[in-house]
Design an enzyme around this catalytic site. Structure first.
Site, short mmCIF file in Angstrom:
data_model
loop_
_atom_site.label_atom_id
_atom_site.label_comp_id
_atom_site.label_asym_id
_atom_site.label_seq_id
_atom_site.Cartn_x
_atom_site.Cartn_y
_atom_site.Cartn_z
N THR A 1 0.83 -1.21 0.00
CA THR A 1 0.00 0.00 0.00
C THR A 1 0.86 1.26 0.00
O THR A 1 2.01 1.23 0.48
CB THR A 1 -0.89 0.00 1.26
OG1 THR A 1 -1.51 1.28 1.40
CG2 THR A 1 -0.10 -0.28 2.53
N ASP A 2 0.28 2.34 -0.50
CA ASP A 2 1.00 3.63 -0.47
C ASP A 2 1.13 4.17 0.96
O ASP A 2 1.92 5.08 1.22
CB ASP A 2 0.33 4.67 -1.38
CG ASP A 2 -1.12 4.97 -1.01
OD1 ASP A 2 -1.64 4.39 -0.05
OD2 ASP A 2 -1.74 5.80 -1.72
N GLU A 3 0.36 3.58 1.90
CA GLU A 3 0.39 4.09 3.28
C GLU A 3 1.74 3.86 3.95
O GLU A 3 2.01 4.45 5.00
CB GLU A 3 -0.70 3.45 4.12
CG GLU A 3 -2.07 3.78 3.63
CD GLU A 3 -3.14 3.53 4.69
OE1 GLU A 3 -2.80 3.38 5.87
OE2 GLU A 3 -4.31 3.51 4.30
N TYR B 1 -1.55 -0.60 11.12
CA TYR B 1 -1.81 -1.23 9.81
C TYR B 1 -0.67 -0.93 8.84
O TYR B 1 -0.05 -1.84 8.28
CB TYR B 1 -3.14 -0.75 9.22
CG TYR B 1 -3.25 -1.02 7.74
CD1 TYR B 1 -3.28 -2.33 7.26
CD2 TYR B 1 -3.25 0.02 6.82
CE1 TYR B 1 -3.33 -2.59 5.90
CE2 TYR B 1 -3.31 -0.23 5.45
CZ TYR B 1 -3.35 -1.54 5.00
OH TYR B 1 -3.39 -1.79 3.66
N LYS C 1 2.35 -3.38 7.21
CA LYS C 1 2.58 -3.57 5.76
C LYS C 1 4.02 -3.15 5.41
O LYS C 1 4.67 -3.79 4.58
CB LYS C 1 1.58 -2.74 4.94
CG LYS C 1 0.12 -3.16 5.09
CD LYS C 1 -0.20 -4.52 4.47
CE LYS C 1 -0.11 -4.52 2.96
NZ LYS C 1 -0.61 -5.81 2.39
P1 NAD Z 1 -10.02 -7.01 2.36
O1 NAD Z 1 -10.02 -6.74 3.83
O2 NAD Z 1 -11.23 -6.72 1.57
O3 NAD Z 1 -9.64 -8.53 2.09
C1 NAD Z 1 -8.62 -9.18 2.81
C2 NAD Z 1 -8.80 -10.67 2.65
O4 NAD Z 1 -7.73 -11.32 3.34
C3 NAD Z 1 -10.10 -11.21 3.24
O5 NAD Z 1 -10.71 -12.12 2.34
C4 NAD Z 1 -9.66 -11.92 4.51
O6 NAD Z 1 -10.49 -13.02 4.88
C5 NAD Z 1 -8.27 -12.39 4.11
N1 NAD Z 1 -7.42 -12.63 5.27
C6 NAD Z 1 -7.30 -11.88 6.40
N2 NAD Z 1 -6.43 -12.46 7.25
C7 NAD Z 1 -5.99 -13.59 6.64
C8 NAD Z 1 -5.06 -14.61 7.02
N3 NAD Z 1 -4.42 -14.58 8.20
N4 NAD Z 1 -4.83 -15.60 6.14
C9 NAD Z 1 -5.49 -15.66 4.95
N5 NAD Z 1 -6.39 -14.74 4.56
C10 NAD Z 1 -6.63 -13.71 5.40
O7 NAD Z 1 -8.76 -6.21 1.81
P2 NAD Z 1 -8.54 -5.51 0.38
O8 NAD Z 1 -9.03 -4.13 0.46
O9 NAD Z 1 -9.02 -6.42 -0.68
O10 NAD Z 1 -6.95 -5.46 0.36
C11 NAD Z 1 -6.19 -6.53 -0.21
C12 NAD Z 1 -4.72 -6.17 -0.14
O11 NAD Z 1 -4.48 -4.96 -0.85
C13 NAD Z 1 -4.21 -5.93 1.28
O12 NAD Z 1 -2.91 -6.49 1.36
C14 NAD Z 1 -4.13 -4.41 1.40
O13 NAD Z 1 -3.13 -4.04 2.30
C15 NAD Z 1 -3.78 -4.04 -0.03
N6 NAD Z 1 -4.23 -2.70 -0.48
C16 NAD Z 1 -5.53 -2.33 -0.33
C17 NAD Z 1 -5.95 -1.09 -0.84
C18 NAD Z 1 -7.39 -0.64 -0.73
O14 NAD Z 1 -7.69 0.49 -1.11
N7 NAD Z 1 -8.31 -1.48 -0.30
C19 NAD Z 1 -5.01 -0.24 -1.46
C20 NAD Z 1 -3.68 -0.67 -1.56
C21 NAD Z 1 -3.29 -1.89 -1.08
O1 DAU Z 2 -4.10 4.03 0.52
C1 DAU Z 2 -4.33 2.66 0.49
C2 DAU Z 2 -5.16 2.25 1.69
O2 DAU Z 2 -6.49 2.72 1.45
C3 DAU Z 2 -5.16 0.73 1.90
O3 DAU Z 2 -3.88 0.33 2.27
C4 DAU Z 2 -6.16 0.34 3.00
O4 DAU Z 2 -6.25 -1.08 3.07
C5 DAU Z 2 -7.53 0.90 2.65
O5 DAU Z 2 -8.43 0.62 3.69
C6 DAU Z 2 -7.42 2.41 2.44
O6 DAU Z 2 -7.07 3.07 3.69
P1 DAU Z 2 -7.79 4.44 4.14
O7 DAU Z 2 -7.60 4.57 5.60
O8 DAU Z 2 -7.38 5.55 3.25
O9 DAU Z 2 -9.31 4.04 3.74
P2 DAU Z 2 -10.72 4.24 4.46
O10 DAU Z 2 -11.75 3.74 3.49
O11 DAU Z 2 -10.75 3.68 5.83
O12 DAU Z 2 -10.85 5.82 4.57
C7 DAU Z 2 -10.67 6.67 3.45
C8 DAU Z 2 -10.73 8.11 3.94
O13 DAU Z 2 -12.07 8.40 4.37
C9 DAU Z 2 -9.86 8.38 5.14
O14 DAU Z 2 -9.34 9.70 5.01
C10 DAU Z 2 -10.80 8.30 6.34
C11 DAU Z 2 -12.10 8.82 5.75
N1 DAU Z 2 -13.38 8.29 6.32
C12 DAU Z 2 -13.52 6.95 6.48
C13 DAU Z 2 -14.71 6.43 6.96
C14 DAU Z 2 -14.87 4.94 7.16
C15 DAU Z 2 -14.43 9.18 6.59
O15 DAU Z 2 -14.30 10.41 6.42
N2 DAU Z 2 -15.61 8.66 7.04
C16 DAU Z 2 -15.80 7.33 7.26
O16 DAU Z 2 -16.91 6.92 7.68
#
Ligand code: NAD
Ligand code: DAU
Length: 358
Positions: free
Chosen positions: A138-140, A171, A175
């Site tokens: 992730t970019d985080e 988190y 990562k």
């Molecule tokens: P998600 O929470 O929707 O899905 C995560 C999945 O991993 C789930 O199906 C969960 O059951 C599984 N999981 C959790 N713990 C586990 C374990 N111990 N063993 C096996 N499986 C397990 O997450 P997502 O949003 O699909 O993110 C997927 C990946 O992408 C993550 O690595 C996250 O850090 C990365 N990522 C997410 C975003 C975003 O915007 N959502 C952006 C950049 C990177």
């Molecule tokens: O940047 C990549 C990341 O993006 C991934 O690594 C994470 O897995 C993914 O969850 C996401 O992280 P964020 O913390 O940016 O996402 P989130 O959806 O939790 O929140 C997005 C923005 O919205 C953040 O600035 C917090 C804000 N927010 C979130 C919720 C749930 C609100 O303002 N209101 C809300 O109810």
């Protein structure tokens, strides 16, 4: 600057971890549609974040278990290599993670076990059996940037492959640790691996705990959107299919040992997103509530995607308003998919609010 391989890899067998979650399941669907010759096995612990419906009808084998279970991971990585006649034809694509920042405030150690230890377990098995690992990050990991135009140092910057790591939450630190471990396994143990750091994804099948689906499903239930703090925080949005196409570009042409930054020039403040959603629902743009801010809330993320452009990838979903409208339509049409998980997520939010603001 990275360069692509002279000869693309030909991947025919994949172990997809976290394939029942948001990005992983979209990866499975997209792969089955675009590359029907690829055999997929999913390893997923089926936590609250997974939805069994995400894989129904796909025919892929689902192994329920944890990436931190070394014996299980070893068995799966061994059998992934078998029958290909070419270890280079097999790869692990590692999506599995605890992915939600707000949950890390309540239960941080779960993030370390899955995200950090689980990645090390996979890397070690891949070394042992000569299988390529693509690690989804992730970019985080880079921390945050000042708001654009604020005049602060760095306010015109974007994250690059050379940006130092400075994670803010458990988190993102879990990562970041995982990324460091993958690089250490590459350098000291000969692991073949690539890493990608992507920005915020949106699209179908995202859990209703996350910002956009939380507001969309709330609006579908007649509730008012909830903005943390002032709403000025900026995220760099990318459609999940663009992310997954970028992952395939890396699997095909990425150089082992390299890191790629995936982004789609999609910077938007949370306030802009909420106004856009209110517009889609025919509501007053400014009809939302400000709620207690997330502790340690990162201000701005922004990706310089030139490492991906060098691989020949560019995003297809360049119209955020259209992508958001399609996403709203998906949630409107799939109430059965999200109704229970929305209720559960809101209970967790209530409990977290009680801890943060007793
Ligand atoms: P998600 O929470 O929707 O899905 C995560 C999945 O991993 C789930 O199906 C969960 O059951 C599984 N999981 C959790 N713990 C586990 C374990 N111990 N063993 C096996 N499986 C397990 O997450 P997502 O949003 O699909 O993110 C997927 C990946 O992408 C993550 O690595 C996250 O850090 C990365 N990522 C997410 C975003 C975003 O915007 N959502 C952006 C950049 C990177
Ligand atoms: O940047 C990549 C990341 O993006 C991934 O690594 C994470 O897995 C993914 O969850 C996401 O992280 P964020 O913390 O940016 O996402 P989130 O959806 O939790 O929140 C997005 C923005 O919205 C953040 O600035 C917090 C804000 N927010 C979130 C919720 C749930 C609100 O303002 N209101 C809300 O109810």
């Amino acid at each position: 600057m990275t360069t692509s391989l002279d000869r693309p890899r030909r991947i025919t067998r994949l172990l997809v971890t976290g394939g029942a979650g948001f990005i992983g399941s979209n990866f499975v669907h997209r792969t089955l549609a675009m590359r029907p010759d690829v055999h997929i096995t999913v390893l997923d612990a089926m936590t609250y974040a997974a939805n069994p419906a995400n894989l129904s009808g796909t025919g892929v084998e689902l192994v329920v278990g944890s990436v931190a279970d070394a014996a299980l991971v070893d068995r799966l990585v061994v059998s992934l290599g078998e029958g290909t006649g070419d270890a280079g034809g097999a790869a692990v694509v590692h999506f599995a993670a605890e992915s939600h920042n707000d949950n890390a405030l309540r239960d941080p150690l779960r993030f370390v076990r899955t995200n950090t230890e689980g990645t090390a377990v996979l890397a070690e098995a891949c070394v042992r059996h000569g299988v390529h690992l693509h690690h989804i990050s992730t970019d985080e990991v880079f921390g945050d940037l000042p708001l654009r135009g604020s005049g602060e140092p760095g306010s015109e910057d974007r994250f690059t492959v050379d940006t130092p790591y400075a994670p803010s939450s458990v988190y993102s630190a879990s990562k970041a640790s995982a990324d460091h471990l993958v690089r250490a396994f590459v350098r000291s143990h000969g692991l073949s691996a690539t890493i990608s750091n992507c920005s915020n994804n949106y699209g179908p099948r995202q859990h209703p705990e996350k910002f956009l689906p939380r507001q969309i499903t709330g609006l579908l239930d007649g509730e008012t959107p909830r903005l943390y703090g002032t709403g000025e925080n900026v995220r760099d949005w990318i459609h999940v299919d663009d992310h997954n196409d970028a992952v395939w570009a890396i699997l095909d042409r990425g150089v082992a040992g390299e890191t790629y930054l995936i982004g789609a020039d999609g910077e938007r403040s949370n306030l802009e997103c909420v106004r856009a959603l209110n517009g889609i629902f025919g509501r007053d743009g400014d009809d939302f509530v400000h709620v207690t801010d997330r502790p340690g809330h990162d201000l701005r993320y922004a990706i310089d995607p030139s490492s991906m452009h060098a691989l020949g990838w560019t995003p297809r979903f360049t119209d955020f308003a259209a992508g958001l409208a399609d996403t709203v339509a998906w949630y409107r049409d799939h109430r059965d998919w999200w109704e229970t998980s929305r209720k559960d997520a809101e209970l967790v939010y209530r409990a977290t609010e009680d801890i943060l603001d007793p």
